[in-house]
Structure formats: C-alpha cells, structure tokens
Design a protein around this motif. Structure first.
Motif, PDB file in Angstrom:
ATOM      1  N   LEU A 153       1.088  -1.252   0.091  1.00  0.00           N
ATOM      2  CA  LEU A 153       0.495   0.146  -0.074  1.00  0.00           C
ATOM      3  C   LEU A 153       1.177   0.810  -0.467  1.00  0.00           C
ATOM      4  O   LEU A 153       1.368   1.196   0.688  1.00  0.00           O
ATOM      5  CB  LEU A 153      -0.834   0.162   0.946  1.00  0.00           C
ATOM      6  CG  LEU A 153      -1.855   1.153   1.220  1.00  0.00           C
ATOM      7  CD1 LEU A 153      -3.091   1.095   0.408  1.00  0.00           C
ATOM      8  CD2 LEU A 153      -2.577   0.911   2.287  1.00  0.00           C
ATOM      9  N   ARG A 155       0.595   5.435  -0.082  1.00  0.00           N
ATOM     10  CA  ARG A 155      -0.343   6.734   0.085  1.00  0.00           C
ATOM     11  C   ARG A 155       0.267   8.421  -0.110  1.00  0.00           C
ATOM     12  O   ARG A 155       1.686   8.752   0.505  1.00  0.00           O
ATOM     13  CB  ARG A 155      -0.666   6.964   2.147  1.00  0.00           C
ATOM     14  CG  ARG A 155      -1.701   7.850   2.348  1.00  0.00           C
ATOM     15  CD  ARG A 155      -1.944   7.919   3.963  1.00  0.00           C
ATOM     16  NE  ARG A 155      -1.435   7.203   4.824  1.00  0.00           N
ATOM     17  CZ  ARG A 155      -0.583   8.324   5.126  1.00  0.00           C
ATOM     18  NH1 ARG A 155       0.036   9.097   5.346  1.00  0.00           N
ATOM     19  NH2 ARG A 155       0.183   7.194   6.144  1.00  0.00           N
ATOM     20  N   ARG A 197      -5.050   6.171  -1.535  1.00  0.00           N
ATOM     21  CA  ARG A 197      -4.017   5.265  -1.604  1.00  0.00           C
ATOM     22  C   ARG A 197      -4.259   4.748  -3.155  1.00  0.00           C
ATOM     23  O   ARG A 197      -5.012   4.386  -3.928  1.00  0.00           O
ATOM     24  CB  ARG A 197      -4.648   4.951  -0.701  1.00  0.00           C
ATOM     25  CG  ARG A 197      -4.010   5.037   1.055  1.00  0.00           C
ATOM     26  CD  ARG A 197      -5.026   4.024   1.816  1.00  0.00           C
ATOM     27  NE  ARG A 197      -4.697   4.633   3.065  1.00  0.00           N
ATOM     28  CZ  ARG A 197      -5.525   5.888   3.676  1.00  0.00           C
ATOM     29  NH1 ARG A 197      -6.969   6.456   3.598  1.00  0.00           N
ATOM     30  NH2 ARG A 197      -5.354   5.809   5.217  1.00  0.00           N
ATOM     31  N   HIS A 199      -2.023   0.719  -4.975  1.00  0.00           N
ATOM     32  CA  HIS A 199      -1.414  -0.511  -4.402  1.00  0.00           C
ATOM     33  C   HIS A 199      -0.335  -0.434  -5.141  1.00  0.00           C
ATOM     34  O   HIS A 199      -0.643  -0.426  -6.848  1.00  0.00           O
ATOM     35  CB  HIS A 199      -2.119  -1.496  -4.779  1.00  0.00           C
ATOM     36  CG  HIS A 199      -2.626  -1.695  -3.152  1.00  0.00           C
ATOM     37  ND1 HIS A 199      -4.223  -1.182  -3.058  1.00  0.00           N
ATOM     38  CD2 HIS A 199      -2.086  -2.662  -2.210  1.00  0.00           C
ATOM     39  CE1 HIS A 199      -4.827  -2.220  -1.792  1.00  0.00           C
ATOM     40  NE2 HIS A 199      -2.988  -2.603  -1.539  1.00  0.00           N
TER      41      HIS A 199
ATOM     42  N   LEU B  66       0.415  -5.079   7.484  1.00  0.00           N
ATOM     43  CA  LEU B  66       0.759  -3.995   6.277  1.00  0.00           C
ATOM     44  C   LEU B  66       1.278  -4.513   5.182  1.00  0.00           C
ATOM     45  O   LEU B  66       0.072  -4.822   3.983  1.00  0.00           O
ATOM     46  CB  LEU B  66       0.865  -2.277   6.193  1.00  0.00           C
ATOM     47  CG  LEU B  66      -0.011  -1.978   6.919  1.00  0.00           C
ATOM     48  CD1 LEU B  66       0.189  -0.416   7.357  1.00  0.00           C
ATOM     49  CD2 LEU B  66      -1.186  -1.633   6.234  1.00  0.00           C
ATOM     50  N   ALA B  70      -1.507  -6.979   1.920  1.00  0.00           N
ATOM     51  CA  ALA B  70      -1.648  -6.231   0.901  1.00  0.00           C
ATOM     52  C   ALA B  70      -0.215  -7.095   0.123  1.00  0.00           C
ATOM     53  O   ALA B  70      -1.117  -6.997  -1.104  1.00  0.00           O
ATOM     54  CB  ALA B  70      -0.713  -4.992   0.661  1.00  0.00           C
ATOM     55  N   ASP B  94      -4.385   3.378   7.685  1.00  0.00           N
ATOM     56  CA  ASP B  94      -3.741   2.353   6.573  1.00  0.00           C
ATOM     57  C   ASP B  94      -3.892   0.886   6.585  1.00  0.00           C
ATOM     58  O   ASP B  94      -4.469   0.763   5.974  1.00  0.00           O
ATOM     59  CB  ASP B  94      -1.882   3.188   6.195  1.00  0.00           C
ATOM     60  CG  ASP B  94      -2.009   4.356   5.955  1.00  0.00           C
ATOM     61  OD1 ASP B  94      -0.811   4.937   6.146  1.00  0.00           O
ATOM     62  OD2 ASP B  94      -2.898   4.867   4.999  1.00  0.00           O
ATOM     63  N   TYR B  97      -8.037   0.301   6.336  1.00  0.00           N
ATOM     64  CA  TYR B  97      -7.765   0.827   4.835  1.00  0.00           C
ATOM     65  C   TYR B  97      -8.127  -1.028   4.273  1.00  0.00           C
ATOM     66  O   TYR B  97      -8.356  -1.238   3.498  1.00  0.00           O
ATOM     67  CB  TYR B  97      -6.887   1.968   3.956  1.00  0.00           C
ATOM     68  CG  TYR B  97      -7.542   1.468   2.729  1.00  0.00           C
ATOM     69  CD1 TYR B  97      -6.791   0.843   1.968  1.00  0.00           C
ATOM     70  CD2 TYR B  97      -8.277   2.529   1.548  1.00  0.00           C
ATOM     71  CE1 TYR B  97      -6.460   1.069   0.680  1.00  0.00           C
ATOM     72  CE2 TYR B  97      -8.527   2.506   0.674  1.00  0.00           C
ATOM     73  CZ  TYR B  97      -7.730   2.120  -0.065  1.00  0.00           C
ATOM     74  OH  TYR B  97      -7.604   1.757  -1.524  1.00  0.00           O
ATOM     75  N   GLU B  98      -6.525  -1.443   4.482  1.00  0.00           N
ATOM     76  CA  GLU B  98      -5.927  -2.770   4.565  1.00  0.00           C
ATOM     77  C   GLU B  98      -6.819  -3.355   4.544  1.00  0.00           C
ATOM     78  O   GLU B  98      -7.327  -4.585   3.713  1.00  0.00           O
ATOM     79  CB  GLU B  98      -4.885  -2.447   4.234  1.00  0.00           C
ATOM     80  CG  GLU B  98      -4.443  -4.052   3.780  1.00  0.00           C
ATOM     81  CD  GLU B  98      -3.983  -3.899   1.827  1.00  0.00           C
ATOM     82  OE1 GLU B  98      -3.476  -2.374   1.764  1.00  0.00           O
ATOM     83  OE2 GLU B  98      -4.552  -3.818   0.777  1.00  0.00           O
TER      84      GLU B  98
END
Lengths: 220, 331
Positions: A153, A155, A197, A199, B66, B70, B94, B97-98
């Motif tokens: 991720l 941001r 955000r 990926h 995280l 992901a 974050d 969100y994930e």
C-alpha cells in the motif's frame, strides 16, 4: 593472470568499462585487472541502434557503467538506463557513480534493473567481484531480500510541481518518498492527490530510500 | 527444521516477529517492520497464516502486517490487535483501509481486541496460546489516560503479552514493548509470567522511565527464563541497553542470552566472513553479516532444542565479539 568468476553456469573473465572520462576508465582498468579479470575499455561514443548495442554486449562478459554519460557526446543515454538495458538483455552490469544522491529520480526510474550500485570510493577488486556475483545471481533469479518487489500500500502525502510525495506504511510510516509524477502510469497521475491510496510493488526490504523502486502500479 | 512444527523468532532487524508452525496451522505473533516476515514465510513455503496477533501499534511490530495483507502472496485468516487512539492515526487508517479491502472480499476476520482472558481462541495443535495481558482494566482505560496510581498509560503499557504453552509447559513469553506501567498491572492481577524463553520487551531498551534496571530485575524474577532473547537491529537505537543485560545476567544466572543481530555495543565491526552457526533460514542481518543469533528456531517436539545451538552461538560470540555485553558482565 585472469581468475574468472564461475557463477552458476556463467563465466565472467572480462569486464567492459564505460565512462566518459579517460582517467576514470584507466583507474577502473587497474581495479578490474587487480580483481583477476580482463578489462575492456570503451572510449565511446556509444551507439544507439539495436544491432550495435547487441554487438557491444558481446565484447566482454560483464560491464561497469558510470552514470553521467550524456556529456561530451559519449552517449545519448545515462548509465542507469544502460545498466537497465544490459540487465534486461541478461548481460551482468553494475553501476558505479557518485550521482546517486544528486540524481535519485533519474536512477530510481531504472533501479529495479540495477542489481548493484556502488560509489566509486567503494569500488575495489573485492567489491567488484562481489558485485558481479550479485548481478549474476539476480539474472539467474536469485534475488536478494533487499531487491525483491512486494505488492504493498502506498499513500499520497502531497503532490505538487510534477512530484508526488508518498508514504509506504509497511516500509516506514515516518519517511516521505518523493517520486516524479511522470513515473506513475498516465491514468493514475490525476488521481495522485493528498490522502489517496494505491497498491504497487516495491522492494520493501530496501534499507534506504535511495534503494526503493516502484513498479506494477494498480489502477483503482 | 523449519519445515516441521516449530517456533521461529525471526530476525527482522529492529522489531519483533515470530512464526508458530504447528500441524494444525500457523500463527504470527507480531509482524515486524518491512518485509522480514514476508521473506521468512516465502522461504519456508508458508502461504497461509491462520492467526495474526499484534502486541501493539508500533511500526516495528505492525508494519509487516500491512505488507503481509497487501502482498497477495499469503492468505490471512484472523487478525487481532488492540486499538490505539494515541498512535499515528494515518498509519492506523492505512491498516484499517487494507483490512477493509480484504474484509469486503471476505478474506480476513479482524477484531480490535486482544486482552487477558482471550485464552484458547487461537490455540494450534499442541500449543496453547495464552493472552496474559493487558488486563481488561488497562485496555479499557487505554493509552493517554492514567492508571490507579496516576501513571500515564502509553501504547507500550497495553502491549499484548502472549505466552505459548507446549504440552502444558510454558515455553515462550512475548512481551511486545511492555513497560513498567503494564508490568505493574500484570502483577496487580496476579498474572503468571513464568516461561523458559523470554523475548525481552522493547528490544532491551528503556522501559519508559529511568528504572530500566529495576524493571529488568522484576521481570526476570517473575519469568525465571533459561533463555533471554533480544530482537534487535544492529545500528538502530543501540539496544540492548547495558544495564538491562547486566540485570539479566545477575538475576538469570546461567540463562542463555541471545540477540538476533550483533549489537554495535558488542562489536564495532561485523565478522569478516560468513558465520557458520546460524539457522539455515532467512534472517535480515545475513546480507550484512550483522547476525548474532539470527533467526532462532525452537522445536515444538523438544522444547529444549534451539537453532542455533547454545554452544555454537557462544563460540561465535567468543570469537567475533569478545567484548559482547553478555560476556563482559559474566567475566
């Protein structure tokens, strides 16, 4: 006397030296010789056409590249781009430059295909042989943890003046990484606003920001 | 060894991550920072983690979660950690969100609760996973408030403390970054902390005030470990603190002290050649020759069995770091 490197089926006994400065080529020549390998000096200018470039890569088993080459008509490309091209062509190449800190964006764009980046002050017979071994390993699929890309991720903290500033929360939530907006896929650039955000794949094992590279950005 | 039932305390640099592999499943206790946990799982061929327990919301314990979520390369079943209103909210956002991305796909069970009494919910095979702390009282008060004595409750105070029992024997105590406030509360509620292996809190750093020695002494008396592990990163925060190692040595007698990486306090230089004593698994320090114990592997079949073996590790320390903290205080 040459002491070829035998690296998983690949033999490295000669190394091409690419630098626009003759005194630097001479200096690297000594290092290559002292490492037990045969130096091949490349005085330039370097070609652009694919056939000539392919022929260039046949002149030695591996290569050392300077980065700042787009001077004095030595080359139309800088060394980072050349090393990436070599790596994609399965030709072991390492980048040796003092420009890593001054031109991070230029180098980061190709960093994924630069297995080894040395500062000239760190270049020695030992580091050269080690660096070539690492290059050959990576070409054979044996990627070091600091170089392996993982989907992660990202941001956006800010975006302005052609740059986007991002946080990689799984890498370091307290360090902003600056990327040229042009390094994002075209369709994602207008979406790169504060708080957004994405990926993408990043080598999360990198120890410093300068080693990070980004690829396979995913559309929303 | 890593392919059979085992517990790995993974060298992830400055941070904490442990992987329990049993015949019935895999549990991760803290995820470390960056990609260390992912590298370990990849190397050992683990593609499924059934339970992830995170002690607290610091980057060096949480960051790897995280990455794990992901990555798309490891499926995750259950995630448990305590909320923390004090910590950097954007990183927490974050994570949420994930997790939300994954939960919408129905691929993770996530709850913000990991407190004393959650025993038995995460057991795997022969391993009983006991959630020793935080107490419901401390967790409810939460970071930013004060305890009964007026001491400030921090993120570290409510670190989940997790004890693994193998066939009824307490094997390992994980303390997160537990501090003196958290420890005092565990003593208040009469929690038992005894275990053969202590993963020392906060990487052997300061316990939140100027009482690192007193904290260490109290902790060692409560745990009575035969092995003390400091999960550290060479060159980061100068851990473990000498006064902590001194207290461990004085009170833990002949306990085996092992750091995952070679502290700069123990040796100013890394070994000139590759050490031969390390377990043949991923360790973040291997690439820089910065390992001391590296990744530690404990067999579940024999709780006394550890890789690297104690004699081999101590021989390495003698040769590579004769001024090591664990040697100075005993010589």
């Amino acid at each position: 006397m040459t002491l070829p490197l035998e690296l998983g089926g690949r033999t490295v006994s000669s190394v091409s030296i690419f630098d626009d400065q003759e005194d630097v080529r001479q200096s690297y020549q000594e290092t290559v010789t002292d490492s037990g390998l045969k130096p091949i000096l490349e005085p330039g200018p370097l070609p652009d056409d694919p056939e000539s470039v392919a022929a260039l890569m046949l002149r030695a088993d591996a290569a050392i590249w300077d980065h700042h080459l787009r001077v004095k008509s030595y080359s139309s490309k800088n060394g980072a781009e050349w090393v990436a091209e070599c790596t994609r062509a399965n030709w072991p190449a390492l980048l040796c430059t003092k420009w890593e800190g001054a031109a991070p964006d230029e180098i980061r764009r190709y960093r994924r295909f630069i297995p080894v980046l040395l500062n000239p002050s760190d270049l020695s017979p030992d580091s050269l042989r080690t660096g070539l071994a690492i290059c050959c390993d990576e070409l054979a699929g044996r990627v070091r943890p600091t170089r392996r890309g993982w989907r992660t991720l990202v941001r956006v903290e800010d975006a302005s003046e052609g740059m986007v500033y991002v946080i990689l929360p799984s890498w370091n939530a307290n360090e902003v990484v600056a990327l040229p907006l042009r390094d994002l896929p075209t369709d994602l650039r207008p979406l790169a606003t504060e708080g957004r955000r994405f990926h993408t794949k990043v080598n999360l094992g990198a120890e410093t920001q300068s080693e990070l590279f980004f690829f396979d950005w995913e559309p929303e | 060894m890593a392919s059979r039932e085992h517990l790995a305390i993974v060298d992830v640099g400055h941070g904490s991550a442990a992987v329990l592999v049993d015949s019935s499943g895999t549990v991760v206790i803290d995820a470390g920072p960056k990609a260390g946990l992912l590298e370990y799982l990849r190397e050992t061929g683990i593609r499924r983690v059934d339970v992830v327990l995170i002690s607290h919301a610091d980057q060096d314990h949480l960051g790897g979660l995280l990455g794990l979520l992901a990555s798309g390369e490891v499926s995750v079943g259950v995630v448990r950690l305590n909320t923390d209103s004090e910590k950097a909210s954007r990183v927490w956002d974050d994570l949420v969100y994930e997790l939300d991305c994954m939960r919408r796909r129905g691929v993770v069970d996530f709850e913000t609760s990991l407190i004393q009494g959650d025993d038995g919910r995460y057991d795997q095979g022969v391993v009983h996973i006991e959630i020793v702390g935080p107490s419901a009282y401390l967790a409810t008060k939460g970071p930013g408030s004060v305890d009964r004595l007026g001491a400030r409750i921090s993120t570290n105070s409510i670190s989940a403390v997790i004890r693994l029992h193998v066939k009824g024997v307490p094997l390992v105590l994980f303390c997160g970054d537990l501090d003196e406030v958290g420890l005092r509360d565990l003593v208040r509620v009469g929690a038992s902390l005894r275990a053969a292996v202590l993963v020392y809190p906060h990487h052997g750093g300061r316990s939140g005030s100027n009482t690192s020695t007193a904290f260490a002494e109290q902790l060692i008396r409560l745990v009575e470990p035969s092995t003390v592990v400091f999960s550290i990163g060479r060159g980061v925060h100068a851990t473990p603190q000498p006064e902590v190692v001194d207290a461990v040595c004085r009170l833990a007698g002949t306990a085996h002290i092992v750091c995952t990486q070679l502290s700069e306090r123990c040796s100013s230089a890394v070994p000139a050649s590759e050490p031969g004593h390390l377990a043949p698994v991923y360790a973040q320090g291997k690439e820089r020759r910065a390992c001391c114990g590296g990744t530690l592997i404990f067999s579940l079949a024999s709780s006394a069995s550890m890789l690297p073996a104690r004699p081999a590790h101590q021989a390495f320390v003698t040769a590579a770091a004769p001024s090591a903290l664990c040697r100075l205080v005993r010589s």
